[in-house]
Design an enzyme around this catalytic site. Structure first.
Site, mmCIF file in Angstrom:
data_model
loop_
_atom_site.group_PDB
_atom_site.id
_atom_site.type_symbol
_atom_site.label_atom_id
_atom_site.label_comp_id
_atom_site.label_asym_id
_atom_site.label_seq_id
_atom_site.Cartn_x
_atom_site.Cartn_y
_atom_site.Cartn_z
ATOM 1 C CG ASP A 1 -95.948 39.433 31.266
ATOM 2 O OD1 ASP A 1 -96.559 39.675 30.558
ATOM 3 O OD2 ASP A 1 -96.002 38.665 32.287
ATOM 4 C CD GLU B 1 -97.781 32.995 29.687
ATOM 5 O OE1 GLU B 1 -98.394 33.360 30.887
ATOM 6 O OE2 GLU B 1 -97.359 33.812 28.686
#
Length: 633
Positions: A314, A519
């Site tokens: 990521d 997020e």
């Protein structure tokens, strides 16, 4: 004289022979098996790998953000991939042609290297090509989970692939196949469901994005059908939806059996369907960071599940192996690479990574076999994608961005995603479907006339934006389009009770919900709708018959208001096609959606999932009232 002529003739013959020999040698030297599409992929990989220096191999393992990329950087460092981070665009409201030009410019840098290995460009196309202005934005995954319709999701994958290709991009960081077990998690809307069975079914988006593996094809091997498809990425491996209190990037405490039966569920199907890449999660499993977890990445994903594509980190994922991030970068590099991560998303500090990994390989901290495994996997995906044969895009596909057929598909997805939670006090007195012909109706709420709010996060920018930020149809416009021409539609974002009482409305539609987020910024321990949402519900529904349409990325606190609401609809984050909401409110289509997540009474109950011993929801998983389409409405 005769002898001289003979000598000249011999020299000429020798020269011709030498020329022919050199020409033959050159022709043979120019034949490069890795550039021959007729050769098997494994032959091409082996040939190309044998020609690569350590520098060229490490370059392939690097993915950088477009903001630091250039033709010169691609060539100098042999960069294997470029990405657009959330909202990273060539220009505000950039046209598809501008995107194509940018991607091609980077690609020309890659093609000018000694071996001419093309780069791949990745982007977060997680609900349509959501970063691109005027692209079709589909409902977020939670809404698609409510449809229970894998065939629809496959079509959405195919449409998304066309719009992504229209901008010259070949790779999307999608789908997210997390199993959200706690709605307090800020990424819950990226999860199709709390139920692993639904998430497994929705992996049908992968053959939509990549193309269907032919009947004689090999299952479980990365696959791409052609230049109208894109490489997919199953994320985030593994357990991202099960963290303590739903805190993003936190620790998932669960047994191995629980991890494999719940959180791993989507990966089994994704790999069988030929997913090209897998992205590692920021989260930990029982205290071990997934980016450092060799047992799960190499041991389970690569060796047990036989995944043959490449594993990608990521964003700055290896930096976060240490706390604080980047505290010991050498340790992060050696740990992440040796764990089995093949491509590193290191948007900005790529030279530090390249220098660090080069040192570690030369000093035997990272074995050459690990580097070769990573590069083989990256090359396998690149050869399978056909980008050696078709490295550059043209403008021929730009027409696909925001195509009407795709908007119609998104509108259908909105219709099927709506979940009717309440409809009148009893079945004898339903409020929905609403009559199209009425004297005067009220539409209220912060989310009624706001494309950004109805799209949510990961839209134009990483966190999303409020306002009419891209092309689409708001729910208010959808209602105006749906009602009879004689019906007066009054819009007031935040009406007070006196305004509602004095205007003698036939009924009201209140559209409220969460602001856009993505997020960690979406993590919430209270899950309340912010003001003026609750006061708008109170002011309107206390004075007139009302339907409340919730625009949220997850179940939220609604129990205190349910008694004063006549009809309640969970519309999730529907995207750009708000007309789909009006289609169902007014009965052109019936309600069919079912809850993909349990709707709790109070946050004190969380986490609470179907099958739990103390299961006492406001609305259970799978709940959803049905209505018939209204004939001649």
């Amino acid at each position: 004289m005769l002898r001289l002529k003979m000598a000249k003739g011999s020299l000429l013959a020798f020269g011709i022979a030498l020329f022919c020999f050199c020409a033959t040698m050159k022709a043979e030297a120019e034949y490069l098996p890795y550039k021959d599409p007729k050769q098997p992929v494994n032959t091409r990989i082996k040939d190309l790998l044998s020609r690569m220096t350590l520098e060229e191999k490490i370059g392939q393992m690097v993915q950088i953000d477009r903001s630091v990329a250039s033709r010169e950087i691609m060539k100098k460092y042999y960069i294997g991939s470029v990405l657009s981070g959330g909202g990273s665009v060539p220009a505000k409201q950039a046209s598809p042609e501008t995107w194509v030009d940018m991607v091609n410019d980077f690609q020309k840098g890659s093609l000018s290297t000694r071996l001419g290995i093309p780069m791949i460009y990745g982007i977060d196309a997680v609900h349509g090509h959501n970063t691109v202005y005027k692209a079709t934005v589909f409902p977020h995954n939670i809404g698609l989970g409510a449809t229970r319709d894998p065939a629809l999701v496959k079509k959405i994958g195919a449409a998304t692939a066309l719009e992504v290709r229209a901008t010259g991009i070949q790779y999307a960081f999608a789908p997210c196949i997390a199993i959200c077990r706690d709605p307090r998690w800020g990424r819950c809307y990226e999860s199709y469901s709390e139920d692993p069975k639904i998430v497994r079914a929705m992996t049908e988006i992968i053959p939509g994005l990549q193309g269907e593996i032919p009947s004689n094809g090999r299952l479980g091997v990365p696959y791409l059908a052609g230049q109208k498809n894109i490489a997919a990425c199953a994320k985030h491996f593994v357990g991202d939806g099960g963290t303590t209190e739903g805190i993003n990037e936190n620790n998932t405490v669960i047994s191995r059996h629980g991890l494999l039966s719940i959180h791993m569920a989507g990966y089994y199907n994704a790999i069988i369907k030929g997913v090209s890449t897998v992205m590692i999660s920021y989260s930990s499993w029982n205290g071990i960071k997934m980016h450092a977890n060799r047992e799960m990445i190499t041991g389970f994903l690569k060796n047990t599940l036989r995944f043959r594509g490449f594993v990608i980190s990521d964003w700055e994922g290896i930096d976060r192996i240490t706390s604080p991030p980047h505290a010991n970068y050498t340790y992060s590099i050696v740990t992440g690479v040796n764990a089995g991560i093949d491509m590193m998303m290191i948007p900005y500090n790529y030279t530090e990574f390249i220098d660090g990994l080069t040192f570690l390989v030369k000093n035997n901290f990272v074995p050459m076999s690990r580097i070769d495994d990573a590069v083989k996997r990256i090359l396998r995906v690149k050869f399978t994608m056909g980008i050696f044969e078709h490295p550059l895009a043209d403008y021929s596909m730009t027409k696909y961005v925001g195509l009407q057929e795709h908007r119609d598909l998104a509108r259908e997805a909105v219709r099927k995603s709506l979940v009717l939670l309440k409809n009148g006090e009893s079945a004898d007195k339903p409020l929905l479907p609403l009559p199209k012909k009425a004297k005067r109706i009220l539409v209220a709420g912060t989310h009624a006339d706001n494309i950004g709010n109805q799209c949510g996060g990961w839209t134009i920018e990483w966190q999303g934006l409020s306002g009419n930020i891209t092309k689409g149809t708001t729910i208010l416009t959808g209602i105006r389009n749906a009602v009879d021409p004689t019906t007066e539609v009054v819009y007031s974002e935040k009406p007070d009770a006196e305004f509602v009482k004095s205007n003698k409305f036939s009924y009201a539609v209140v559209v409220v919900g969460e602001p856009p987020y993505a997020e960690t910024f979406g993590d919430s321990l209270n899950l309340t709708i912010p003001e003026p949402g609750p006061s708008t519900i109170t002011n309107v529904c206390g004075s007139v018959k009302c339907v409340v349409v919730l625009i949220t990325g997850r179940p939220v606190v609604i129990q205190p208001y349910v008694n004063r609401i006549d009809a309640l609809v969970a519309a999730w984050l529907p995207g750009t096609e708000g007309q789909g909401v009006a289609d169902v409110l007014f009965g052109d289509y019936g309600f069919t959606g079912k809850l993909p997540h349990t709707w709790f009474k109070t946050v004190d109950q969380l986490p609470m999932n179907v099958g739990d011993r103390h299961y006492d929801p406001l609305y259970p998983f799978g709940y959803g009232l049905d209505t018939e389409a209204k004939k001649g409405n």
